[in-house]
Design a protein around this motif. Structure first.
Motif, PDB file in Angstrom:
ATOM      1  N   LEU A  78       0.810  -1.211   0.000  1.00  0.00           N
ATOM      2  CA  LEU A  78       0.000   0.000   0.000  1.00  0.00           C
ATOM      3  C   LEU A  78       0.844   1.263   0.000  1.00  0.00           C
ATOM      4  O   LEU A  78       1.914   1.314   0.612  1.00  0.00           O
ATOM      5  N   GLY A  79       0.333   2.279  -0.681  1.00  0.00           N
ATOM      6  CA  GLY A  79       0.969   3.587  -0.689  1.00  0.00           C
ATOM      7  C   GLY A  79      -0.096   4.668  -0.678  1.00  0.00           C
ATOM      8  O   GLY A  79      -1.287   4.402  -0.847  1.00  0.00           O
TER       9      GLY A  79
ATOM     10  N   PHE B 107       0.830   2.028   5.261  1.00  0.00           N
ATOM     11  CA  PHE B 107       1.474   2.503   4.046  1.00  0.00           C
ATOM     12  C   PHE B 107       2.996   2.476   4.170  1.00  0.00           C
ATOM     13  O   PHE B 107       3.550   2.781   5.225  1.00  0.00           O
ATOM     14  N   ARG B 108       3.658   2.153   3.057  1.00  0.00           N
ATOM     15  CA  ARG B 108       5.107   2.220   3.006  1.00  0.00           C
ATOM     16  C   ARG B 108       5.591   2.914   1.727  1.00  0.00           C
ATOM     17  O   ARG B 108       6.800   2.991   1.502  1.00  0.00           O
ATOM     18  N   ALA B 109       4.676   3.416   0.905  1.00  0.00           N
ATOM     19  CA  ALA B 109       5.048   4.168  -0.294  1.00  0.00           C
ATOM     20  C   ALA B 109       4.308   5.496  -0.278  1.00  0.00           C
ATOM     21  O   ALA B 109       3.184   5.589   0.233  1.00  0.00           O
TER      22      ALA B 109
ATOM     23  N   GLY C  67      12.565   3.872   5.409  1.00  0.00           N
ATOM     24  CA  GLY C  67      11.914   2.746   4.745  1.00  0.00           C
ATOM     25  C   GLY C  67      10.782   3.127   3.818  1.00  0.00           C
ATOM     26  O   GLY C  67      10.114   2.251   3.263  1.00  0.00           O
ATOM     27  N   TRP C  68      10.528   4.424   3.627  1.00  0.00           N
ATOM     28  CA  TRP C  68       9.516   4.836   2.659  1.00  0.00           C
ATOM     29  C   TRP C  68      10.016   4.609   1.237  1.00  0.00           C
ATOM     30  O   TRP C  68      11.188   4.817   0.941  1.00  0.00           O
ATOM     31  N   HIS C  69       9.105   4.200   0.357  1.00  0.00           N
ATOM     32  CA  HIS C  69       9.374   4.097  -1.077  1.00  0.00           C
ATOM     33  C   HIS C  69       8.706   5.304  -1.730  1.00  0.00           C
ATOM     34  O   HIS C  69       7.486   5.373  -1.820  1.00  0.00           O
ATOM     35  N   LEU C  70       9.508   6.253  -2.174  1.00  0.00           N
ATOM     36  CA  LEU C  70       8.967   7.493  -2.717  1.00  0.00           C
ATOM     37  C   LEU C  70       8.692   7.359  -4.208  1.00  0.00           C
ATOM     38  O   LEU C  70       9.462   6.731  -4.944  1.00  0.00           O
TER      39      LEU C  70
END
Length: 484
Positions: free
Chosen positions: A53-54, A75-77, A107-110
């Protein structure tokens, strides 16, 4: 369908801002004058390899908000607008190289986004005026040379912005082409395609992957139709981001063929603007589901990207290690999860059941940490999220009903009877051990004891006491019903 930006500043304020600064800013972002990336920009490729999820929001959230959401939200994105004269969020007060570095380290995926020239037949653009944010030039001269020039120039500007922020080569930059009527004008649609073609080729030349965001019913369908066209002349983006607000957290859409950009080059914005609160921090977001792998950039020998670092743990030596989207853990084995009974469990009661509890929550993508067998705040957060999902009372301990629902979650729903075997029977036997006092040996075979326990369970929940599992039996188990 009409996807929208998440933050709309007033036209008056933006006109004042843009009139004084935008021309000078854009003039300094041509590729010939790219600034040198700061030393701390040695960040991981983004968004990198990620399934899950983002969210996206026009204005980059504060550091406090991002730090809270990495701990509390699913969320991670995160999508962020880094450039584009047509975007609403021009100021981006929080968006700095330090902000980017901190999010990637946590650890966020931008997902970097630019919103520049829009389709010439769009009725919503230019947003600020044709001299500030002109639309894509629909001239057919020299195979839409003007549109191609715009696409290349926008890629230069996006890479300049990415470089300043420490978004490294190999990362994907997404172009946001807002919804427009693809049937209105051939020149409008063709110029948009040539614009994206040039955008993609220029990004590749500069060492970045090309992404493309648009409404499923317009830009995405346009691109997919071009993909399957005989003699397709366009260079297509490496990854697509589908705006299809159907509420389904997957990457499917009825507007695009199933084989396009598969298996790991799709994201989908499946829910539009709404408020969500996690850890007491509210943000107005779109929800997304991502299934991405870092693409190989044509014409380069792109090295395998370094994995994004795990989020920094809370300041305590006993914090579990963050493991992200991985569902595997060495502690999660058939024997460690299969128990003769499951009862109420907490930090101090029946602690031998904490390991299977963490494993089961991890399999539901709710507990994203190493399985320790010790109760921690992350266990409580994941458990409460599951309890909310299945409409159970949210508590700080796991009940028998929680275990029944967890153990039955993810079954295929197939009918089971004498002679059946496999993973669904394993789930059934475990769930029955939680729901009653049958203490079945978990074998994965629907044997006589399993059949008898099934009939007894069905009688308990008001069903006909037959020795087979049907959809009603699974529904009762997934709801967490048990013999009291």
């Amino acid at each position: 369908m009409r996807p929208r930006l998440m933050l709309r500043s007033t036209r008056t304020r933006l006109r004042a801002l843009l009139a004084g600064t935008l021309t000078a800013t854009l003039a300094g972002t041509m590729v010939g004058t790219l600034p040198v990336a700061p030393a701390h920009a040695a960040n991981p490729v983004t968004p990198g390899n990620f399934t899950g999820l983002g969210f996206d929001q026009c204005e980059a959230p504060s550091q406090h908000a991002m730090s809270t959401w990495i701990r509390k939200s699913p969320f991670r994105a995160a999508g962020i607008y880094i450039s584009g004269a047509s975007r609403a969020c021009q100021r981006q007060t929080n968006l700095t190289p330090t902000w980017v570095r901190n999010q990637l380290a946590a650890g966020w995926h931008l997902m970097p986004i630019t919103l520049g020239p829009q389709a010439s037949c769009s009725h919503r653009y230019p947003r600020y005026g044709k001299n500030i944010d002109p639309t894509i030039n629909p001239s057919t001269t020299n195979t839409y040379a003007a549109a191609r020039s715009q696409g290349s120039r926008e890629a230069d500007r996006a890479v300049a912005a990415a470089t300043r922020l420490g978004i490294v080569k190999g990362s994907t930059i997404f172009y946001d082409l807002e919804a427009f009527d693809t049937r209105k004008s051939t020149a409008c649609t063709s110029s948009a395609l040539w614009f994206v073609h040039a955008w993609t080729r220029r990004l590749h030349a500069l060492g970045y992957a090309s992404g493309f965001y648009s409404s499923a019913a317009s830009g995405i369908r346009m691109l997919d139709d071009a993909r399957v066209r005989a003699g397709n002349p366009y260079t297509l983006p490496d990854q697509i981001w589908i705006a299809d607000w159907n509420g389904k957290a997957n990457t499917s859409s009825s507007y695009i063929r199933s084989d396009g950009w598969q298996p790991y080059a799709r994201a989908k914005q499946y829910q539009g603007g709404h408020n969500e609160t996690w850890g007491g921090v509210r943000i107005n977001i779109d929800r997304n589901y991502l299934k991405l792998r870092t693409p190989r950039i044509p014409g380069t020998s792109s090295p395998a990207p370094a994995p994004a670092p795990a989020p920094a743990p809370p300041p305590t030596s006993t914090s579990p290690r963050y493991t992200g989207t991985s569902l595997a853990d060495a502690r999660c084995t058939s024997s460690s999860i299969s128990k003769p009974s499951y009862r109420n469990t907490s930090a101090t009661v029946r602690t031998h059941l904490i390991t299977p509890l963490q494993c089961l929550l991890k399999q539901q993508s709710l507990y994203r940490y190493e399985v320790t067998g010790r109760w921690n705040p992350q266990t409580t957060t994941a458990l409460r999220a599951f309890q909310k999902r299945v409409n159970h009372t949210q508590r700080t301990y796991a009940t028998r009903g929680d275990f029944v629902a967890l153990l039955a979650a993810g079954n295929s729903g197939r009918t089971l009877r004498a002679g059946s075997s496999g993973a669904d029977v394993v789930m059934l036997q475990r769930a029955l051990n939680a729901a009653g006092s049958w203490q079945l040996t978990v074998t994965g075979r629907f044997d006589t004891r399993t059949a008898n326990a099934t009939a007894a369970y069905r009688r308990t929940v008001g069903l006909r006491a037959v020795k087979q599992v049907d959809s009603k039996t699974w529904s009762a188990l997934r709801a967490g019903r048990y013999r009291r």
